[in-house]
Motif scaffolding. Structure first.
Motif, short mmCIF file in Angstrom:
data_model
loop_
_atom_site.label_atom_id
_atom_site.label_comp_id
_atom_site.label_asym_id
_atom_site.label_seq_id
_atom_site.Cartn_x
_atom_site.Cartn_y
_atom_site.Cartn_z
N GLU A 94 0.86 -1.18 0.00
CA GLU A 94 0.00 0.00 0.00
C GLU A 94 0.90 1.24 0.00
N GLU A 95 0.56 2.20 -0.85
CA GLU A 95 1.32 3.46 -0.90
C GLU A 95 0.37 4.65 -0.73
N GLU A 96 0.71 5.54 0.20
CA GLU A 96 -0.04 6.77 0.41
C GLU A 96 0.64 7.88 -0.39
N LEU A 97 -0.10 8.44 -1.36
CA LEU A 97 0.47 9.38 -2.32
C LEU A 97 -0.16 10.76 -2.16
N LEU A 98 0.64 11.81 -2.37
CA LEU A 98 0.17 13.18 -2.25
C LEU A 98 -0.23 13.74 -3.61
N LEU A 99 -1.28 14.55 -3.60
CA LEU A 99 -1.75 15.27 -4.78
C LEU A 99 -1.33 16.72 -4.66
N VAL A 100 -0.60 17.22 -5.64
CA VAL A 100 -0.04 18.57 -5.55
C VAL A 100 -0.36 19.38 -6.80
N ASP A 101 -0.36 20.68 -6.64
CA ASP A 101 -0.59 21.57 -7.76
C ASP A 101 0.55 21.47 -8.76
N ALA A 102 0.21 21.40 -10.03
CA ALA A 102 1.22 21.20 -11.07
C ALA A 102 2.17 22.39 -11.18
N GLU A 103 1.73 23.56 -10.78
CA GLU A 103 2.58 24.76 -10.91
C GLU A 103 3.30 25.09 -9.60
N SER A 104 2.55 25.24 -8.52
CA SER A 104 3.14 25.70 -7.26
C SER A 104 3.77 24.58 -6.44
N GLY A 105 3.31 23.37 -6.64
CA GLY A 105 3.79 22.25 -5.85
C GLY A 105 3.09 22.08 -4.52
N ARG A 106 2.19 22.98 -4.17
CA ARG A 106 1.46 22.86 -2.91
C ARG A 106 0.38 21.77 -3.02
N PRO A 107 0.12 21.06 -1.93
CA PRO A 107 -0.92 20.03 -1.96
C PRO A 107 -2.27 20.59 -2.38
N ARG A 108 -3.00 19.80 -3.18
CA ARG A 108 -4.34 20.19 -3.63
C ARG A 108 -5.36 19.17 -3.13
N SER A 109 -6.50 19.68 -2.68
CA SER A 109 -7.52 18.79 -2.12
C SER A 109 -8.47 18.31 -3.22
N VAL A 110 -7.93 17.48 -4.12
CA VAL A 110 -8.71 17.01 -5.27
C VAL A 110 -8.82 15.48 -5.29
N ALA A 111 -8.77 14.86 -4.12
CA ALA A 111 -8.84 13.40 -4.07
C ALA A 111 -10.14 12.87 -4.66
N ALA A 112 -11.28 13.51 -4.35
CA ALA A 112 -12.57 13.02 -4.83
C ALA A 112 -12.62 13.00 -6.35
N ARG A 113 -12.17 14.09 -6.97
CA ARG A 113 -12.16 14.13 -8.43
C ARG A 113 -11.17 13.12 -9.01
N THR A 114 -10.02 12.99 -8.39
CA THR A 114 -9.02 12.03 -8.86
C THR A 114 -9.59 10.61 -8.82
N LEU A 115 -10.25 10.27 -7.74
CA LEU A 115 -10.83 8.92 -7.63
C LEU A 115 -11.96 8.72 -8.62
#
Length: 383
Positions: free
Chosen positions: A7-28
């Motif tokens: 199992e791997e826990e992966l972070l979702l980040v903004d493509a430009e700034s690199g800051r984490p983005r809260s887009v897990a629901a859309r990603t899933l």
């Protein structure tokens, strides 16, 4: 041969700034569409979902909306496991791209992040019960499931691998930054995890009954919510017939993930063999194990680690070599010896995740570049 799943826990980040983005629901949602013929067909680059009767093979939520978790089906062959890890990463990356994000495998976010908890009843209950510990819990771990024949064998294994788990942490250490600052730790994730009441090195249990009685007592105390909150560095899985090794940071390089998996299986095989031969566990107290684990999280493979057999400090390379020799017979029997030897040399040649992150920051001076490099390595695109 024992099966291994990751199992791997992966972070979702903004493509430009690199800051984490809260887009897990859309990603899933996009990941589900890619694997559902009714939603337009199966993405050729996406890993197939596991059959209903086989555990693993999925992407799911984690505690924070900035994160997803992937898990593989069980494998006996490390090459196949590595392919599965890469396939599920690719699936996550493809879905995240549609959601406007990139995926990084890192134990913590290099850049600051505000809490955004997934609104599931259990997670909201955790926020109420644990407060800031829950809100700030944005960490990425690598959890390795190794099959065992019974709870009795599993507890015998846990009692005999506990001294070697800090070496896995040192090899995998990949979280030097926290909220934009260099923590001076190779794995600050291991420090953040220590806030939870059950986290850290487990005691020696002796019997499966003693283990289950302790877990039941912990839950009955009201301090934790359920079995899922047994955050020992290694535990019996409450879902599968496995020992779950949870000590490692998620690794940026998938090959390092496979190394941790191969060593974990080697430890389980070796411990089970020792148990059947009547070999006692190393006489290590929880207090000493906490110290050894702290040393591994602080320095990684730079400097010294504590050899669990002698409880004395030695160069990290020597203690890692001692671990490999400890499990060498099992590695050879499993066909993992050549890979493990080569990958250990690779890590010492180019550094573990924490060392690579700091090297990028030293070169560019920008944490956003650290995130971008993590994204490339996670996707297997580094040179």
């Amino acid at each position: 041969m024992r099966t291994v799943g990751v199992e791997e826990e992966l972070l979702l980040v903004d493509a430009e700034s690199g800051r984490p983005r809260s887009v897990a629901a859309r990603t899933l949602r996009y990941a589900a569409e890619a694997s559902d013929p009714a939603e337009g067909g199966v993405d050729a680059d996406a890993a197939p979902a596991a059959p209903d009767d086989v555990p693993g093979g999925s992407i799911d939520h984690e505690l924070q909306k900035h994160q997803v978790e992937t898990d593989t089906v069980p494998h006996t062959d490390m090459t196949a496991l590595g392919e599965s890890v890469r396939e599920w990463r690719s699936n996550a990356i493809t879905a995240a791209r549609r959601a406007g994000a990139r995926v990084i495998a890192a134990g913590t976010s290099p850049l600051p992040v505000a809490s955004s908890i997934v609104e599931k009843p259990r997670y909201l209950q955790m926020v109420e019960h644990f407060g800031l510990t829950t809100s700030e819990a944005l960490t990425g771990g690598c959890h390795v499931h190794v099959s065992v024949e019974s709870d009795d064998e599993g507890i015998a294994v846990l009692d005999r691998i506990r001294g070697w788990l800090p070496v896995l942490l040192a090899l995998s250490a990949n979280s030097p930054f926290w909220h934009g600052d260099d923590t001076k730790y190779a794995s600050f994730r291991s420090q953040a995890m220590g806030r939870w009441p059950t986290a850290g090195p487990p005691e020696a249990f002796g019997t499966a009954q003693a283990y289950h009685e302790l877990v039941d007592t912990m839950i009955a105390s009201g301090a934790i919510l359920d079995q899922g909150m047994i955050y020992f560095d290694a535990r019996l899985s409450h879902h599968y017939p496995t020992v779950e090794v949870r000590v490692a940071d998620v690794c940026a390089d998938a090959a390092d993930t496979v190394l941790i998996a191969a060593l974990s299986r080697g430890l389980v095989d070796t411990a089970a063999r020792e148990w059947r031969a009547g070999v006692d566990p190393l006489p290590l107290s929880v207090a000493m194990l906490r110290l050894i684990t702290w040393q591994a999280g602080r320095f990684g493979i730079e400097g010294e680690l504590v050899d669990p057999r002698t409880v004395t400090p030695h160069p990290a390379r020597d203690v890692v070599a001692a671990l490999v020799e400890h499990v060498r017979e099992a590695l050879r029997e499993n066909g993992d010896e050549e890979f493990v030897d080569a990958q250990v040399e690779e890590i010492f040649a180019r550094g573990n995740g924490a060392m690579r992150q700091r090297a990028t920051l030293e070169k560019t001076g920008q944490l956003s570049d650290v995130v971008a490099e993590l994204a490339r390595i996670t996707a297997g695109l580094e040179g």
